[in-house]
Design an enzyme around this catalytic site. Structure first.
Site, short mmCIF file in Angstrom:
data_model
loop_
_atom_site.label_atom_id
_atom_site.label_comp_id
_atom_site.label_asym_id
_atom_site.label_seq_id
_atom_site.Cartn_x
_atom_site.Cartn_y
_atom_site.Cartn_z
CD GLU A 129 56.41 8.35 39.22
OE1 GLU A 129 56.30 8.88 40.34
OE2 GLU A 129 55.66 8.64 38.26
CG ASN A 172 55.15 12.63 40.05
OD1 ASN A 172 54.78 13.69 39.54
ND2 ASN A 172 55.18 11.50 39.37
CE LYS A 252 54.84 15.41 36.77
NZ LYS A 252 54.96 13.94 36.69
CD GLU A 256 52.42 12.77 33.98
OE1 GLU A 256 53.26 12.47 34.84
OE2 GLU A 256 52.40 12.28 32.83
NE ARG A 306 51.38 13.80 26.64
CZ ARG A 306 51.60 12.76 27.43
NH1 ARG A 306 50.63 11.91 27.69
NH2 ARG A 306 52.78 12.57 27.98
CG ASP A 335 56.58 10.59 28.94
OD1 ASP A 335 57.66 11.01 29.36
OD2 ASP A 335 55.73 10.02 29.67
CD GLU A 357 63.13 15.61 32.28
OE1 GLU A 357 62.88 16.73 32.77
OE2 GLU A 357 62.38 14.64 32.41
CD GLU A 363 57.85 5.97 31.94
OE1 GLU A 363 58.61 6.95 32.14
OE2 GLU A 363 56.61 6.05 32.03
CD GLU A 475 62.90 2.82 15.64
OE1 GLU A 475 64.08 2.62 15.29
OE2 GLU A 475 62.29 3.88 15.39
CD1 TRP A 505 45.95 8.38 30.52
CD2 TRP A 505 47.38 9.88 31.35
NE1 TRP A 505 45.95 8.24 31.89
CE2 TRP A 505 46.83 9.15 32.42
CE3 TRP A 505 48.32 10.89 31.64
CZ2 TRP A 505 47.16 9.40 33.75
CZ3 TRP A 505 48.65 11.13 32.97
CH2 TRP A 505 48.07 10.40 33.99
C1 GCV Z 1 57.67 11.36 37.35
C2 GCV Z 1 55.88 10.09 32.56
C3 GCV Z 1 56.07 8.99 33.56
C4 GCV Z 1 55.83 9.47 34.97
C5 GCV Z 1 56.73 10.67 35.25
C6 GCV Z 1 56.43 11.74 34.20
C7 GCV Z 1 57.33 12.96 34.35
O1 GCV Z 1 54.53 10.44 32.47
O2 GCV Z 1 55.25 7.91 33.23
O3 GCV Z 1 56.10 8.42 35.85
O4 GCV Z 1 56.53 11.17 36.55
O5 GCV Z 1 56.63 11.21 32.92
O6 GCV Z 1 58.25 13.06 33.57
O7 GCV Z 1 57.08 13.78 35.22
#
Ligand code: GCV
Length: 643
Positions: A129, A172, A252, A256, A306, A335, A357, A363, A475, A505
């Protein structure tokens, strides 16, 4: 068969990436060196310095710390424990590789934080992921499966920058990886633990909160149910029987679509503590993520914000967690965006253990197609104030408030580990900063470039400069001034200004024809009140709010004058044009290195730059056209904006 003759397979301290000169003798003093000895000797023999090297354990040193000192024609490397010794050898190899003379060495080092952790978001089917470097290094066909040599090299890469824990599966958790808690899954985990153990790296297992139902045959996973507590105790005992030095579990929950305590009417501590108690007899840690928010928000409802979610959820329950729970907090409240303030939760809970973290994987920062130096951003994160006297760097550097540095990895089975060769720097930087939060991005970048490409000025200087510029260039063509989230939905590469705007979201910019941004001050959602008073006041006030993230906190009209004297709109146009020009500049610089660096490295990075240029142009044109169409105001310099 190892491919370490190939440049792309190599990374900083891999044997084979180190030039041989003459041979040296390596002595290990005492049997307790034996754990790390093979690795130490391998590294030193490859380097072959012109003097003898002796290795020893010195329990007077900090446990994972080390010292390196030359005297009487011998370099003496001492470690506080076997891992410390190994870090000492890597420290020694790095210094020599970077051009220092072994006979002048006299230094010591110890890590700032005890837990320096990489999280793999790897799935049982081998996919990763948010992974941009091929398939998983750890999983194949539904179970742990790997190339043994490659995994050993990976362990060396991580250990060489001080990483001492890794989670082996995605947070996940899906049915395939949930099996890690069963006898069947544990057989493979034992073997993986054996590979990482000699490198001082302990494993973490990601577990699903609904495991009592998924694999325990129970009808509920309610943490208040006695049968559920028994399930977790038995699961922990089973796992520790197989891997006694496991670092712990990672969860987690309530995030989500992953089940959590909220579903049973409980707060997060109730959910975490039942698992934490099960781990206690074995000294295991429970990493509990704070990425808890409602991802089914109604975009029409402007009262929910959020970024407030993590603090609102966890701050009121400070002190209620078992002592072996570490709350894992993303560095920002959104995020891993290109620009966001630090999470107000970091350092705020006085009676709860915490980890910061990061994402090493890119991403939202170019997915390892675009060059992006995370270290520059992390230095900015560390420099943000916590209160009037302290910065985030102090929270991490003291090793007290923030005890662990965790990051989502960027590696996979691609030949160069990271998809983009230059993204190796990010993994290197993460380890170095977790070890020593006071290091600057520039110092780390220089280390990595010199270890990877050598120190010849005509190669070293341009590469360092490009890497140092890369974060701000990215940026510039991304979402402006901390507004975040103008990305294509789901896969998160490329621009889509309104992609998430009318979705659930909770990631809104609320642009209209006059203004953009969410007012998060006391006059708006009051998010600012979650910060310590000194910092709250900085963000509250438009005059003192750092301009680069002003749209995170304030809603501004397009004709608002920035400190540069430009309007907000003109700033957006200018930065998006500049971003593309700077990428064109990177390409020119890289082309000047042709023939000076290994062909394979040259070609692979050159190809990535084509993708980056296309991406930068796309961002420029989509963002500029969007705002031109909203406002009808032309660019002051009359450049091409699509209508
Ligand atoms: C592992 C974001 C990412 C998800 C990820 C999530 C998380 O939403 O897009 O892919 O899931 O963060 O940190 O748990």
């Amino acid at each position: 068969m190892k491919k370490d003759a190939s440049f792309s397979y190599r990374a900083w301290l891999q044997p084979g990436n180190i030039e041989k000169t003459t041979s040296s003798n390596v002595f290990a003093e005492g049997d307790n060196c034996s754990f790390a000895q093979e690795e130490c000797i391998l590294g030193i023999a490859e380097l072959a310095v012109d003097c003898d090297v002796s290795l020893c354990i010195d329990e007077k040193l900090p446990a994972e710390g080390y010292s390196v000192k030359f005297s009487e024609n011998c370099v003496k490397i001492s470690g506080g424990c076997t891992s410390g010794l190994l870090y000492g050898v890597y420290g020694f190899l790095a210094r020599v590789r970077m051009g220092e003379c072994p006979t002048t060495l006299d230094f010591s080092s110890k890590p700032a934080v005890a837990m320096r952790v990489i999280n793999h978001w790897d799935n049982g089917d081998g996919s990763v992921e948010r992974g941009y470097a091929g398939k998983s290094l750890l999983w194949k066909d539904g179970k742990l499966g790997y190339d043994l040599d490659r995994l050993k090299d990976y362990a060396r890469l991580l250990a060489s920058v001080g990483i001492n824990q890794i989670s082996v599966n995605n947070v996940n958790v899906r049915p395939l990886t949930a099996k890690l808690l069963t006898d069947e899954g544990l057989k493979d985990l034992v073997i993986v633990a054996e590979i990482f153990r000699p490198f001082g790296i302990k494993l973490i297992v990601g577990v699903h909160f609904d495991s009592p139902c998924w694999i325990g045959g129970l009808k509920t996973s309610d943490p208040a149910d006695e049968k559920v507590a028994v399930f977790w105790k038995e699961a922990a005992a089973r796992v520790y029987n197989a891997v006694p030095d496991l670092a712990g579990f990672l969860v987690k929950a309530d995030s989500e679509f992953n089940l959590g305590p909220l579903a049973f009417g409980h707060t997060q501590d109730i959910g975490a503590n039942v698992i934490a108690k099960a781990l206690q007899p074995f000294g295991g840690i429970l990493y509990w993520r704070c990425f808890v928010y409602n991802c089914l928000q109604d975009w029409r409802d402007t009262t929910i914000d959020r970024p407030k979610a993590a603090y609102d959820t966890f701050f009121p329950i400070d002190g209620k967690f078992e002592p072996n729970v570490i709350l894992q907090i993303k560095h920002g409240p959104s995020d891993f965006q290109v620009r966001e303030p630090n999470s107000p939760l970091l350092g705020a809970m006085k009676n709860t253990r915490q980890a910061i973290e990061f994402q090493v994987t890119q991403e939202y920062t170019g997915q390892q197609k675009d060059m992006y130096n995370w270290a520059v951003q992390w230095e900015e994160v560390f420099s943000q104030p916590f209160n009037e006297n302290r910065t985030t760097r102090d929270l991490v550097g003291s090793g007290k408030e923030v005890e662990a540095v965790v990051a989502v990895n960027n590696t996979g089975d691609d030949d160069n580990w990271c998809g983009h060769l230059l993204s190796q720097l990010n993994l290197y930087a993460l380890g170095r900063l977790a070890w020593d939060a006071s290091l600057t991005a520039e110092a780390i970048t220089k280390e990595w470039v010199s270890l990877t490409f050598g120190k010849k000025a005509e190669i070293f200087e341009p590469i360092v400069k490009m890497l140092m510029d890369s974060r701000h260039t990215y940026e510039k063509y991304n979402a402006p001034l901390g507004i975040c989230w103008m990305v294509c939905i789901h896969h998160h590469y490329g621009p889509s200004v309104d992609g998430y705007e009318y979705m659930k979201w909770g990631t809104y910019h609320r642009a209209d024809t006059k203004a953009i941004g969410v007012d998060r001050t006391s006059k708006g959602t009051n998010y600012t009140s979650q910060y310590q008073p000194h910092v709250r006041d900085i963000y509250e006030n438009l005059e003192t709010c750092p301009e680069e993230m002003v749209l995170y906190f304030h809603r501004l009209a397009y004709d608002h004058k920035l400190k540069s004297g430009k309007t907000l709109l003109q700033h957006i146009y200018d930065t998006h044009f500049e971003g593309v020009e700077e990428v064109e500049g990177f390409i020119k610089t890289w082309e000047s290195l042709k023939g000076l660096i290994p062909d394979e490295a040259y070609t692979s990075v050159r190809a990535r730059f084509d993708m980056q240029l296309e991406n930068a142009k796309e961002w420029r044109d989509v963002i500029n056209s969007y705002f031109y169409r909203k406002t009808g105001i032309a660019d002051a310099q009359g450049r091409k904006i699509y209508e």
